[in-house]
Design a protein around this motif. Sequence first.
Motif: not given
Length: 291
Positions: A250-259
Amino acid sequence: MTVVWVEVDDGVRLRTWQSGPAEVAGAGRPPVVLVHGGPGLPDYLEPVSALIDDLTRVYRYDQRGTGGSGWSGRHTVARHVRDLENLMDAWGHDRMILVGHSYGTDLVSFFALAHPERVAGVVYLCGPFVGPWREPTRVAERARRSPAQQERLDRLEALASRSDDEEVEYLALSWFTDHADQDNAWTWALASVRAMRPINWVMNAQLNADKRVDPLEHAIDRLCAVLPSGSAIIGGAGDPRPAALLRSLGAELGCAVTIIPGAGHHPWLERPGEFRAALRSAVGQQVHPVD
């Protein structure tokens, strides 16, 4: 919910489903297509569709060679990308939000790389996993099996062919470890086995081999360049596949990540409230993007 059969460019008929408001394009709301995992499984994402089909039109389909979509030819990633392109044409949508689960996140990624102009948004569910994820996943899965269960699974996997009862047992032993809630894991695994059989093992082998020819991890920079803003990743902290790899991706793609804590590889089963909130937020932001 409506079942619609769609014939694609090589004459194969794919089984699809549609739900939610019929008119969305004129209202400026891109529709969603749910892309199921596997490879080799039929669609199983109806419960996910029901969580968002009040927001926009939602489509699902059995990938060729699974469920109601028959086929016996050679499976390639390019052919399955072409199928999704054909389906979008048949449905009458230039651009859609792609929501993939598990292997479906790989297929969504390959589609976005091939046709970025047709992607209005992306939501990844429990994937894609790139880098060194297989060995830690195997370790986590073995930790959830008793020694007797692991021995039985190894014996069943080594068989040249399995009876119907052996196939059910093999799949249940393979899949119950996907769930963080081990009290209900076996029940959920058996329900999945009943709903998804027969597995298309030929498709599974061919698509997994084709993915290794041009691995997704070699295309992360290109994927980063084409993913729409607002794309998101949702995963489960209790998935045996490492959630840490979703965070780094997510950090590489610029995506928000919800775990989601306490959720496994099918978070809508284990943490339905938390998953519903995360999914509706991610899809809602892409249905109604803020400039």
